[in-house]
Design a protein around this motif. Structure first.
Motif, PDB file in Angstrom:
ATOM      1  N   ASP A   1       0.818  -1.221   0.000  1.00  0.00           N
ATOM      2  CA  ASP A   1       0.000   0.000   0.000  1.00  0.00           C
ATOM      3  C   ASP A   1       0.848   1.266   0.000  1.00  0.00           C
ATOM      4  OD1 ASP A   1      -2.428  -1.335  -0.035  1.00  0.00           O
ATOM      5  OD2 ASP A   1      -2.460  -1.556   2.143  1.00  0.00           O
ATOM      6  N   GLY A   2       2.164   1.114  -0.021  1.00  0.00           N
ATOM      7  CA  GLY A   2       3.053   2.270  -0.018  1.00  0.00           C
ATOM      8  C   GLY A   2       3.407   2.762   1.367  1.00  0.00           C
TER       9      GLY A   2
ATOM     10  N   GLU B   1      10.576  -7.153  -7.822  1.00  0.00           N
ATOM     11  CA  GLU B   1      10.529  -6.293  -8.994  1.00  0.00           C
ATOM     12  C   GLU B   1       9.720  -5.037  -8.690  1.00  0.00           C
ATOM     13  OE1 GLU B   1       8.867  -8.627 -12.093  1.00  0.00           O
ATOM     14  OE2 GLU B   1      10.694  -9.823 -12.416  1.00  0.00           O
ATOM     15  N   PRO B   2      10.150  -3.890  -9.233  1.00  0.00           N
ATOM     16  CA  PRO B   2       9.385  -2.647  -9.008  1.00  0.00           C
ATOM     17  C   PRO B   2       8.043  -2.688  -9.726  1.00  0.00           C
ATOM     18  CG  PRO B   2      11.162  -2.278 -10.577  1.00  0.00           C
ATOM     19  CD  PRO B   2      11.364  -3.664 -10.025  1.00  0.00           C
ATOM     20  N   ARG B   3       7.019  -2.095  -9.082  1.00  0.00           N
ATOM     21  CA  ARG B   3       5.696  -2.006  -9.671  1.00  0.00           C
ATOM     22  C   ARG B   3       5.277  -0.532  -9.682  1.00  0.00           C
ATOM     23  NH1 ARG B   3       4.630  -6.349  -6.052  1.00  0.00           N
ATOM     24  NH2 ARG B   3       2.978  -5.201  -4.963  1.00  0.00           N
ATOM     25  N   PRO B   4       4.956   0.017 -10.834  1.00  0.00           N
ATOM     26  CA  PRO B   4       4.670   1.460 -10.934  1.00  0.00           C
ATOM     27  C   PRO B   4       3.572   1.928  -9.998  1.00  0.00           C
ATOM     28  CG  PRO B   4       4.940   0.501 -13.111  1.00  0.00           C
ATOM     29  CD  PRO B   4       4.916  -0.642 -12.158  1.00  0.00           C
ATOM     30  N   GLU B   5       2.511   1.134  -9.828  1.00  0.00           N
ATOM     31  CA  GLU B   5       1.396   1.586  -8.991  1.00  0.00           C
ATOM     32  C   GLU B   5       1.812   1.702  -7.529  1.00  0.00           C
ATOM     33  OE1 GLU B   5       1.191  -2.905  -9.145  1.00  0.00           O
ATOM     34  OE2 GLU B   5       1.629  -1.243 -10.513  1.00  0.00           O
ATOM     35  N   VAL B   6       2.699   0.807  -7.059  1.00  0.00           N
ATOM     36  CA  VAL B   6       3.173   0.884  -5.681  1.00  0.00           C
ATOM     37  C   VAL B   6       4.146   2.044  -5.523  1.00  0.00           C
ATOM     38  CG1 VAL B   6       4.300  -0.358  -3.804  1.00  0.00           C
ATOM     39  CG2 VAL B   6       2.849  -1.595  -5.410  1.00  0.00           C
TER      40      VAL B   6
ATOM     41  N   ILE C   1       4.002   5.110  -2.861  1.00  0.00           N
ATOM     42  CA  ILE C   1       5.135   5.465  -1.999  1.00  0.00           C
ATOM     43  C   ILE C   1       5.463   6.947  -2.137  1.00  0.00           C
ATOM     44  CG2 ILE C   1       7.615   5.137  -1.680  1.00  0.00           C
ATOM     45  CD1 ILE C   1       7.224   2.202  -2.342  1.00  0.00           C
ATOM     46  N   ALA C   2       5.478   7.444  -3.377  1.00  0.00           N
ATOM     47  CA  ALA C   2       5.777   8.859  -3.604  1.00  0.00           C
ATOM     48  C   ALA C   2       4.717   9.758  -2.972  1.00  0.00           C
ATOM     49  CB  ALA C   2       5.892   9.135  -5.101  1.00  0.00           C
ATOM     50  N   LEU C   3       3.450   9.365  -3.085  1.00  0.00           N
ATOM     51  CA  LEU C   3       2.373  10.169  -2.505  1.00  0.00           C
ATOM     52  C   LEU C   3       2.477  10.204  -0.984  1.00  0.00           C
ATOM     53  CD1 LEU C   3      -0.230  11.789  -2.855  1.00  0.00           C
ATOM     54  CD2 LEU C   3      -1.494   9.623  -2.813  1.00  0.00           C
ATOM     55  N   ARG C   4       2.722   9.060  -0.381  1.00  0.00           N
ATOM     56  CA  ARG C   4       2.848   9.025   1.079  1.00  0.00           C
ATOM     57  C   ARG C   4       4.077   9.785   1.550  1.00  0.00           C
ATOM     58  NH1 ARG C   4      -0.843   5.753   3.372  1.00  0.00           N
ATOM     59  NH2 ARG C   4      -1.859   4.190   2.037  1.00  0.00           N
ATOM     60  N   ALA C   5       5.144   9.756   0.767  1.00  0.00           N
ATOM     61  CA  ALA C   5       6.331  10.542   1.121  1.00  0.00           C
ATOM     62  C   ALA C   5       6.010  12.036   1.118  1.00  0.00           C
ATOM     63  CB  ALA C   5       7.472  10.236   0.145  1.00  0.00           C
ATOM     64  N   GLY C   6       5.216  12.459   0.140  1.00  0.00           N
ATOM     65  CA  GLY C   6       4.797  13.862   0.117  1.00  0.00           C
ATOM     66  C   GLY C   6       3.934  14.230   1.303  1.00  0.00           C
TER      67      GLY C   6
ATOM     68  N   ALA D   1       1.278  17.454  -6.624  1.00  0.00           N
ATOM     69  CA  ALA D   1       2.603  17.316  -7.230  1.00  0.00           C
ATOM     70  C   ALA D   1       2.665  16.029  -8.048  1.00  0.00           C
ATOM     71  CB  ALA D   1       3.673  17.311  -6.152  1.00  0.00           C
ATOM     72  N   PRO D   2       3.321  16.052  -9.203  1.00  0.00           N
ATOM     73  CA  PRO D   2       3.431  14.828 -10.017  1.00  0.00           C
ATOM     74  C   PRO D   2       4.297  13.796  -9.340  1.00  0.00           C
ATOM     75  CG  PRO D   2       4.808  16.567 -10.947  1.00  0.00           C
ATOM     76  CD  PRO D   2       3.999  17.204  -9.845  1.00  0.00           C
ATOM     77  N   ALA D   3       3.906  12.531  -9.401  1.00  0.00           N
ATOM     78  CA  ALA D   3       4.670  11.423  -8.808  1.00  0.00           C
ATOM     79  C   ALA D   3       5.787  11.028  -9.748  1.00  0.00           C
ATOM     80  CB  ALA D   3       3.758  10.236  -8.537  1.00  0.00           C
ATOM     81  N   HIS D   4       6.957  10.742  -9.157  1.00  0.00           N
ATOM     82  CA  HIS D   4       8.112  10.288  -9.918  1.00  0.00           C
ATOM     83  C   HIS D   4       8.264   8.810  -9.711  1.00  0.00           C
ATOM     84  CE1 HIS D   4       9.309  14.463 -10.741  1.00  0.00           C
ATOM     85  NE2 HIS D   4       9.037  14.704  -9.481  1.00  0.00           N
ATOM     86  N   THR D   5       8.138   8.059 -10.730  1.00  0.00           N
ATOM     87  CA  THR D   5       8.257   6.623 -10.636  1.00  0.00           C
ATOM     88  C   THR D   5       9.498   6.143 -11.327  1.00  0.00           C
ATOM     89  OG1 THR D   5       6.937   6.334 -12.644  1.00  0.00           O
ATOM     90  CG2 THR D   5       5.753   6.347 -10.542  1.00  0.00           C
TER      91      THR D   5
END
Length: 239
Positions: A123-124, A160-165, A169-174, A235-239
């Motif tokens: 869930d990030g 493996e990295p998953r874009p949706e996760v 993660i980026a949103l929760r970091a913000g 803010a745009p998420a960086h994946t």
């Protein structure tokens, strides 16, 4: 210890405190406590109930820190990861774990912890793995790489990295950054309120400690948190 699951060691591991705090950190801690004791014993116009409240909060904070240092640890096994704190245990099964990441701790001197390890779930969300850092381990990055290799069999899928996760993660970091900024703003309001309260009492004016010391900082935190969280969400998420 469990058998080897592909890494240099088995997946069964336990991380406890092995090294004490650095002398520099202990020095700063004693400096802060000494200054706090000096301020509490000075004869001034701060009401006694507020001093008692401050002393109680400081004692509780010190007790929590001591208990966390003694009891806090991380346990890794075939069923997942468990972080034991003072009052609760946070667990994640391997299939719920997205990644274990070693990340730098910002604005730290070379005499203190530089690298921390965080568990990220699907869930990030994240939480800290206690004692899994470069202060307690000689090479924390190699330790986590080895652990991820050993845990791959129990997880049932590749790391493996998953874009949706990554987006979560980026949103929760913000959002965490927004809360940090709101907390700083509330603390500035709190200290300004203390200064204003002391000025009012020294001038024999009418004081409003409840409004100044509680309502004003909480209101500032709520408003700033909403403002910064909205900015972080746009803010745009960086994946």
């Amino acid at each position: 210890m469990g058998g080897d699951d592909g890494g240099g060691r088995g997946v069964e591991r336990e991380y406890r405190r092995r090294r004490k705090q650095s002398r520099r950190r202990l020095f700063y801690m004693w400096l802060v406590l000494g200054n706090f004791a000096l301020q509490m014993t000075r004869p001034d116009s701060i009401p006694v109930p507020f001093k008692l409240l401050a002393v109680t909060l400081m004692v509780l904070l010190c007790a929590w820190a001591i208990l966390l240092a003694r009891l806090g640890h991380t346990v890794v096994g075939a069923d997942g990861v468990a972080v034991h704190g003072v009052f609760r245990v946070r667990r994640r099964a391997w299939h719920d774990i997205y990644d274990l990441r070693v990340e730098p701790r910002p604005k730290q001197t070379r005499h203190d912890v530089q690298l921390l390890t965080w568990l990220y779930d699907n869930d990030g969300r994240r939480f800290l793995l206690l004692n899994v850092n470069d202060w307690q381990l000689p090479d924390v990055r190699a330790e986590i790489d080895d652990l991820l290799t050993a845990a791959a069999h129990h997880r049932g899928m590749a790391w493996e990295p998953r874009p949706e996760v990554e987006a979560r993660i980026a949103l929760r970091a913000g959002h965490r950054k927004a809360q940090e900024r709101a907390t700083v703003g509330a603390m500035l309001v709190f200290f300004a309120a203390i200064a204003y309260l002391v000025w009012e009492l020294s001038g024999n004016g009418e004081s409003h400690p409840f409004l100044l010391l509680l309502c004003a900082p909480l209101t500032a935190y709520a408003l700033l948190a909403v403002l910064f969280r909205r900015r972080a969400s746009r803010a745009p998420a960086h994946t």
